[in-house]
Design a protein around this motif. Sequence first.
Motif, PDB file in Angstrom:
ATOM      1  N   ARG A   1      38.223  40.109  32.981  1.00  0.00           N
ATOM      2  CA  ARG A   1      39.425  40.339  33.903  1.00  0.00           C
ATOM      3  C   ARG A   1      38.897  40.987  35.156  1.00  0.00           C
ATOM      4  NH1 ARG A   1      41.087  43.933  36.555  1.00  0.00           N
ATOM      5  NH2 ARG A   1      39.126  45.150  35.973  1.00  0.00           N
ATOM      6  N   HIS A   2      39.412  40.278  36.157  1.00  0.00           N
ATOM      7  CA  HIS A   2      39.141  40.753  37.579  1.00  0.00           C
ATOM      8  C   HIS A   2      40.442  40.740  38.486  1.00  0.00           C
ATOM      9  CE1 HIS A   2      34.959  41.065  36.306  1.00  0.00           C
ATOM     10  NE2 HIS A   2      34.722  39.901  36.072  1.00  0.00           N
ATOM     11  N   THR A   3      40.568  41.729  39.422  1.00  0.00           N
ATOM     12  CA  THR A   3      41.650  41.557  40.331  1.00  0.00           C
ATOM     13  C   THR A   3      41.270  40.309  41.074  1.00  0.00           C
ATOM     14  OG1 THR A   3      42.093  43.668  40.485  1.00  0.00           O
ATOM     15  CG2 THR A   3      42.832  42.611  42.120  1.00  0.00           C
ATOM     16  N   SER A   4      42.466  39.425  41.209  1.00  0.00           N
ATOM     17  CA  SER A   4      42.168  38.075  41.946  1.00  0.00           C
ATOM     18  C   SER A   4      43.226  38.252  43.431  1.00  0.00           C
ATOM     19  CB  SER A   4      42.836  36.898  41.155  1.00  0.00           C
ATOM     20  OG  SER A   4      42.651  35.683  42.064  1.00  0.00           O
ATOM     21  N   ARG A   5      42.550  38.211  44.411  1.00  0.00           N
ATOM     22  CA  ARG A   5      43.397  38.105  45.874  1.00  0.00           C
ATOM     23  C   ARG A   5      43.304  36.909  46.372  1.00  0.00           C
ATOM     24  NH1 ARG A   5      39.998  42.729  45.369  1.00  0.00           N
ATOM     25  NH2 ARG A   5      41.267  44.572  45.056  1.00  0.00           N
TER      26      ARG A   5
ATOM     27  N   SER B   1      33.114  43.004  50.081  1.00  0.00           N
ATOM     28  CA  SER B   1      33.992  41.883  50.987  1.00  0.00           C
ATOM     29  C   SER B   1      34.298  40.707  50.154  1.00  0.00           C
ATOM     30  CB  SER B   1      33.341  41.771  52.203  1.00  0.00           C
ATOM     31  OG  SER B   1      32.066  41.186  52.104  1.00  0.00           O
ATOM     32  N   TYR B   2      33.261  40.185  49.077  1.00  0.00           N
ATOM     33  CA  TYR B   2      33.582  38.989  48.587  1.00  0.00           C
ATOM     34  C   TYR B   2      34.733  38.863  47.725  1.00  0.00           C
ATOM     35  CZ  TYR B   2      31.022  41.142  44.653  1.00  0.00           C
ATOM     36  OH  TYR B   2      30.804  42.043  43.863  1.00  0.00           O
ATOM     37  N   ALA B   3      35.249  40.296  47.292  1.00  0.00           N
ATOM     38  CA  ALA B   3      36.379  40.420  46.399  1.00  0.00           C
ATOM     39  C   ALA B   3      37.656  40.403  47.222  1.00  0.00           C
ATOM     40  CB  ALA B   3      36.057  41.541  45.585  1.00  0.00           C
TER      41      ALA B   3
ATOM     42  N   ALA C   1      40.218  33.010  39.180  1.00  0.00           N
ATOM     43  CA  ALA C   1      39.751  34.419  38.637  1.00  0.00           C
ATOM     44  C   ALA C   1      39.219  35.231  39.779  1.00  0.00           C
ATOM     45  CB  ALA C   1      39.158  34.388  37.496  1.00  0.00           C
ATOM     46  N   GLY C   2      39.481  36.543  39.758  1.00  0.00           N
ATOM     47  CA  GLY C   2      39.260  37.426  40.785  1.00  0.00           C
ATOM     48  C   GLY C   2      37.543  37.444  40.539  1.00  0.00           C
ATOM     49  N   ALA C   3      36.844  38.126  41.424  1.00  0.00           N
ATOM     50  CA  ALA C   3      35.410  38.205  41.396  1.00  0.00           C
ATOM     51  C   ALA C   3      34.947  39.337  41.005  1.00  0.00           C
ATOM     52  CB  ALA C   3      34.837  38.141  42.838  1.00  0.00           C
ATOM     53  N   PRO C   4      33.909  39.397  40.077  1.00  0.00           N
ATOM     54  CA  PRO C   4      33.525  40.751  39.477  1.00  0.00           C
ATOM     55  C   PRO C   4      33.036  41.773  40.731  1.00  0.00           C
ATOM     56  CG  PRO C   4      32.209  38.902  38.527  1.00  0.00           C
ATOM     57  CD  PRO C   4      33.148  38.453  39.839  1.00  0.00           C
TER      58      PRO C   4
END
Length: 331
Positions: free
Chosen positions: A124-128, A207-209, A315-318
Motif C-alpha cells: 500500500r502506497h499513495t499513488s499520485r 520527489s520520486y513519490a 501503484a504508488g512509490a514506497p
Amino acid sequence: MSLHHPDTALVTSLVEDAVTAPSMHNAQPWRFLHHVGGDTIEIYGDPGRTMPRGDPRLRALHLGVGAAVFSLRVGAAWRGWSTSVRLLPDRENPWFLAEATLRRATDPDESDDLALLRPVLRRRHTSRQPFSEERVPGPVLERLRSAALLEGAQLLVPGPWHTDTLRELVRDAELSEAMDAGLRAEIAGWTRVRDHEEDGPSDGIPSYALGPRQHGVSAPVREFDPTGRIAGRPAASFEERPQMAILGTGDDRPADWLRAGQALQRVLLQATLDGLATSPISQPLEWPDLRETARAPQSAMGFVHMLVRLGYGPAGAPTGRRPVAEVLEFV
C-alpha cells in the motif's frame, strides 16, 4: 517467545508493521513503548512532528497514529495474536493516544479478517499517478464501505455533482495555500528535493513519490512542488472522471480521529487487496470552511476526515520509514 506474553522480537516486528501506515506528509508522528514482560504496547503522538499551520488541532496526527494502530493489529493477527485497543487511556497525558493489549488468539477464525490484510501492508502506497477511466465495481465499493463500518466510521461514494464540488474544494484549497507563506514553508519542509543522498531523511515525501505534474486540473491531486524546485518532473494527463470516497464520523473528538485513522487504513488495505490504487487527500480538509463544505448532504456523517481518490492505475512509490529503533522504546 513466551506462550502468553509478547517478547521483544515480537513487539519489534509488530512496530515494523505499524510504521508502514500513512501519515500527513509522511511525518510518521508516532512513538511506541513496551514494558518488557508485559502484555501491552503504548502508542504516543510525537510532539516533535506536529504541523502548526496545516494541522493546528492535531487531527491529522491522530489519524496517522490511528492508522499505525490498525497496522499493528493486522501484524498481530497474522502472527496469531489478538489485540484489544484502548483509546486515550490517560486523561492527564494527551500524547498517550492508545494502548494495545496482546493475547494469544484462541479461536483460529478470531482474527482471520485482519490477517488477510497483512500481505498488502508493504504494497500500500499513495499513488499520485494518473488512473484509468475504468469504474470501480459496486461489490468492491461495498467491501470498502464495510471496512470503514467495522472501525466505527462511514465511507460514502459521492455522486457526480458532489465529486465536482470536491474537486472545486481542492482547487480552492490550492489558492488558499498559495497565499499562506507559513503553510507553504511548512509543506516545503516535508518535501524532499534530494532523494538519494546517503544518510538522507527517512520521512517526508521524496520527489520520486510526487508523481507527474498534471495537464489541466481534472483530478484532485495535490501539487507539492508548485514553485518547481524539483527539476525534470514530467507532465501527464489524468483521468477526466476521478473516482472519490469520503471517510468520516458522526463526531469530531480525538477518539473519533483515532477511529477514523484505523478505518482509513483498513479501507486503504482492502482497496490494495482488491487491486485498486489509492491516494488520500487532506488538502481541503485543512481549511475549516472547506472541510464543512465537503460533507455529504443528507447523511449521518457529521465530520469528514479524509477524501480518497481511488481507481485503477500504477501503484504508488514506497517512501522512507524511520528506523524502528528511533520510534520504539523498551523499559
